[in-house]
Design a protein around this motif. Structure first.
Motif, PDB file in Angstrom:
ATOM      1  N   MET A 155      30.377  36.635  15.132  1.00  0.00           N
ATOM      2  CA  MET A 155      30.070  37.920  15.788  1.00  0.00           C
ATOM      3  C   MET A 155      31.329  38.450  16.488  1.00  0.00           C
ATOM      4  SD  MET A 155      27.399  38.676  18.835  1.00  0.00           S
ATOM      5  CE  MET A 155      26.081  37.749  18.097  1.00  0.00           C
ATOM      6  N   ASP A 156      31.621  39.730  16.252  1.00  0.00           N
ATOM      7  CA  ASP A 156      32.771  40.299  16.968  1.00  0.00           C
ATOM      8  C   ASP A 156      32.306  40.877  18.313  1.00  0.00           C
ATOM      9  OD1 ASP A 156      31.388  42.466  16.123  1.00  0.00           O
ATOM     10  OD2 ASP A 156      33.074  43.479  15.147  1.00  0.00           O
ATOM     11  N   CYS A 157      33.276  41.196  19.182  1.00  0.00           N
ATOM     12  CA  CYS A 157      32.947  41.632  20.539  1.00  0.00           C
ATOM     13  C   CYS A 157      32.200  42.971  20.548  1.00  0.00           C
ATOM     14  CB  CYS A 157      34.230  41.743  21.369  1.00  0.00           C
ATOM     15  SG  CYS A 157      34.962  40.133  21.699  1.00  0.00           S
ATOM     16  N   LYS A 158      32.514  43.840  19.573  1.00  0.00           N
ATOM     17  CA  LYS A 158      31.859  45.156  19.519  1.00  0.00           C
ATOM     18  C   LYS A 158      30.354  44.996  19.283  1.00  0.00           C
ATOM     19  CE  LYS A 158      32.510  49.732  17.648  1.00  0.00           C
ATOM     20  NZ  LYS A 158      32.330  50.330  16.340  1.00  0.00           N
TER      21      LYS A 158
ATOM     22  N   TYR B  36      19.594  43.378  24.911  1.00  0.00           N
ATOM     23  CA  TYR B  36      19.067  42.232  25.644  1.00  0.00           C
ATOM     24  C   TYR B  36      18.578  42.678  27.018  1.00  0.00           C
ATOM     25  CZ  TYR B  36      18.856  37.508  27.609  1.00  0.00           C
ATOM     26  OH  TYR B  36      18.425  36.349  28.192  1.00  0.00           O
ATOM     27  N   LEU B  37      19.380  43.513  27.699  1.00  0.00           N
ATOM     28  CA  LEU B  37      18.983  44.017  29.017  1.00  0.00           C
ATOM     29  C   LEU B  37      17.744  44.913  28.917  1.00  0.00           C
ATOM     30  CD1 LEU B  37      22.493  44.822  30.512  1.00  0.00           C
ATOM     31  CD2 LEU B  37      20.913  43.082  31.335  1.00  0.00           C
ATOM     32  N   ASP B  38      17.581  45.575  27.760  1.00  0.00           N
ATOM     33  CA  ASP B  38      16.387  46.408  27.550  1.00  0.00           C
ATOM     34  C   ASP B  38      15.187  45.573  27.143  1.00  0.00           C
ATOM     35  OD1 ASP B  38      17.799  48.680  28.114  1.00  0.00           O
ATOM     36  OD2 ASP B  38      18.256  49.146  26.017  1.00  0.00           O
ATOM     37  N   ASN B  39      15.377  44.253  27.043  1.00  0.00           N
ATOM     38  CA  ASN B  39      14.300  43.357  26.578  1.00  0.00           C
ATOM     39  C   ASN B  39      13.883  43.660  25.152  1.00  0.00           C
ATOM     40  OD1 ASN B  39      13.883  41.617  28.722  1.00  0.00           O
ATOM     41  ND2 ASN B  39      12.628  43.128  29.816  1.00  0.00           N
ATOM     42  N   GLU B  40      14.834  44.036  24.347  1.00  0.00           N
ATOM     43  CA  GLU B  40      14.473  44.417  22.992  1.00  0.00           C
ATOM     44  C   GLU B  40      15.263  43.634  21.954  1.00  0.00           C
ATOM     45  OE1 GLU B  40      14.578  48.607  22.401  1.00  0.00           O
ATOM     46  OE2 GLU B  40      12.691  48.848  23.482  1.00  0.00           O
TER      47      GLU B  40
ATOM     48  N   LEU C 294      23.914  35.759  20.495  1.00  0.00           N
ATOM     49  CA  LEU C 294      24.657  36.352  21.608  1.00  0.00           C
ATOM     50  C   LEU C 294      25.159  35.263  22.557  1.00  0.00           C
ATOM     51  CD1 LEU C 294      25.474  39.101  22.871  1.00  0.00           C
ATOM     52  CD2 LEU C 294      23.343  39.042  24.161  1.00  0.00           C
ATOM     53  N   LYS C 295      24.276  34.305  22.861  1.00  0.00           N
ATOM     54  CA  LYS C 295      24.653  33.231  23.780  1.00  0.00           C
ATOM     55  C   LYS C 295      25.788  32.381  23.186  1.00  0.00           C
ATOM     56  CE  LYS C 295      21.046  33.330  26.967  1.00  0.00           C
ATOM     57  NZ  LYS C 295      19.695  32.914  27.303  1.00  0.00           N
TER      58      LYS C 295
ATOM     59  N   CYS D 293      33.497  38.746  27.137  1.00  0.00           N
ATOM     60  CA  CYS D 293      32.179  39.318  26.904  1.00  0.00           C
ATOM     61  C   CYS D 293      31.171  38.784  27.925  1.00  0.00           C
ATOM     62  CB  CYS D 293      31.699  39.016  25.485  1.00  0.00           C
ATOM     63  SG  CYS D 293      32.420  40.121  24.268  1.00  0.00           S
ATOM     64  N   LYS D 294      31.312  37.497  28.239  1.00  0.00           N
ATOM     65  CA  LYS D 294      30.405  36.893  29.225  1.00  0.00           C
ATOM     66  C   LYS D 294      30.539  37.611  30.565  1.00  0.00           C
ATOM     67  CE  LYS D 294      27.770  33.455  30.917  1.00  0.00           C
ATOM     68  NZ  LYS D 294      26.931  34.336  31.766  1.00  0.00           N
ATOM     69  N   GLU D 295      31.780  37.848  30.958  1.00  0.00           N
ATOM     70  CA  GLU D 295      32.052  38.535  32.225  1.00  0.00           C
ATOM     71  C   GLU D 295      31.493  39.958  32.195  1.00  0.00           C
ATOM     72  OE1 GLU D 295      32.898  37.717  35.072  1.00  0.00           O
ATOM     73  OE2 GLU D 295      33.339  39.659  35.983  1.00  0.00           O
ATOM     74  N   HIS D 296      31.695  40.625  31.044  1.00  0.00           N
ATOM     75  CA  HIS D 296      31.193  41.987  30.889  1.00  0.00           C
ATOM     76  C   HIS D 296      29.672  42.011  31.057  1.00  0.00           C
ATOM     77  CE1 HIS D 296      31.846  46.119  29.271  1.00  0.00           C
ATOM     78  NE2 HIS D 296      30.556  46.009  28.990  1.00  0.00           N
TER      79      HIS D 296
END
Lengths: 185, 205
Positions: free
Chosen positions: B1-4, B13-17, B26-27, B36-39
């Motif tokens: 997976m690339d950062c984009k 993920y934040l939208d629970n979707e 993602l993890k 990305c983790k920091e972002h």
């Protein structure tokens, strides 16, 4: 329940309409206050919203959620006001004569009293300012999402826009606020 | 997976979707990409702060209670009921309007028409003096006689109905009227006369 109240109010039941006002006046006030960041204007919006609801009760479609309908009216009134208020120059453009001064610093300040100012923590003030600085279309979705706790689907109903558009705006708004609040995170 | 790709996934993920298998991906990316983790952590904290402001103290609406809002509403419930009825019954409304206009025009016609009017056969043999219409002795009117806004004095014969509208009649002892004698001086009976007359006239033709 609100739908039933609305139908009663449509038949001319004043008590039912008073009940609706009681249920929604604070929600609409908070929405307008976040959107406009001005207490006086927010109170005007509350007044206008209920006036418009009252006049258009006949046009309310009972298959639709009442909250969606009243939020739509309130949100549209806020957006109208933001549009009218919007200056012709861009907020982000730096002024020529004063180095480092941009549009944000000359925005009309809120009419909060000093006492209430003290009650807000520095962080909360920062968040407020960050929300205030959002462009209108992002501000609307962010206020509905985070301060009114509406789901993406509900926001899409209120604004009459596809969910994908709402999603994009929430994502961009989130990124924008993240940058604004970076130092605090 | 690339950062984009990771960026768009973290918003979902934040939208629970985000589907569970996507979350895992993602993890896995977070484990190898601290940027990305920091972002993501920053976004999560931003969201927490935003939700936090919802419960934050906000003064109640100053001097702005339900009663004030209710008082500012226009009072028009009664008119609305009336309008509603009109909207729901257009045919009855139109019919009622039609009859109202008819009635008013008929009434005004009755009120305005103050000139003497005589209707019947042999008019040239009748004697008219001012508003007096005289059927002289020995004259026989062969048909209905109608006098409006005048006095009818009958000395001769009328072989039909005698109708006097808005006036008086004077029948001499020598008078002979073979039909009905009618005297009309009220708006309603005049109207009734008009209507029955209209129908009888129509049925004769």
């Amino acid at each position: 329940m609100e739908t039933r109240l609305a139908l009663l109010a449509r038949k001319g039941d004043q008590r039912a309409f008073a009940e609706i006002v009681e249920l929604y006046k604070d929600k609409i006030f908070h929405l307008a206050y976040r959107m406009l960041n001005n207490r006086h204007e927010a109170e005007d919006v509350v007044q206008d919203t209920f006036l418009r609801v009252y006049k258009n009760l006949d046009r309310y479609d009972e298959n639709q959620k009442f909250s969606t309908w009243i939020y739509r009216i309130g949100t549209n009134l806020c957006i109208d006001r933001l549009r009218k208020r919007k200056p012709t120059y861009s907020l982000d453009a730096e002024m020529n004569d004063q180095e480092g001064v941009d549009g944000y610093s000359i925005l009309p300040s809120d009419d909060r009293t000093p006492e209430s100012e003290l009650l807000l923590s520095e962080t909360q003030q920062l968040i407020r300012q960050a929300i205030e600085s959002l462009p209108a279309k992002y501000k609307t979705v962010m206020v509905l999402r985070y301060l009114q706790d509406l789901s993406l689907q509900e926001i899409s109903d209120v604004l009459d826009m596809p969910v994908t558009t709402i999603k994009t705006r929430v994502h961009r708004g989130r990124e924008y606020l993240r940058k604004k609040l970076e130092r605090k995170l | 997976m690339d950062c984009k790709h990771a960026h768009s996934l973290m918003h979902d993920y934040l939208d629970n979707e985000l589907a569970p298998d996507q979350i895992l991906l993602l993890k896995e990316h977070f484990a190898i990409c601290p940027t990305c983790k920091e972002h993501y952590d920053q976004l999560e904290r931003t969201e927490l702060m935003l939700f936090g402001t919802k419960t934050q103290h906000l003064e109640p609406i100053s001097g702005f209670v339900t009663a004030n809002i209710m008082a500012s509403l226009p009072k028009k419930a009664k008119q609305r009921v009336w309008l509603q009825w009109v909207k729901n019954h257009p045919a009855i409304t139109v019919a009622a309007m039609f009859f109202m206009v008819m009635f008013i025009s008929a009434l005004s016609f009755w009120n305005q028409d103050r000139d003497l009017m005589v209707k019947g056969p042999d008019l040239d043999k009748l004697i008219i003096e001012g508003d007096k219409v005289i059927v002289p002795k020995g004259l026989s009117v062969a048909g209905d006689l109608t006098v409006q806004n005048g006095q009818a004095e009958v000395y001769g014969e009328v072989n039909g109905n005698l109708t006097v509208i808005d006036g008086s009649m004077n029948l001499a002892s020598t008078a002979h009227i073979s039909g009905q004698v009618t005297k009309i001086d009220e708006a309603m009976s005049w109207l009734w006369y008009r209507i029955t007359h209209l129908f009888s006239e129509v049925s004769y033709r």
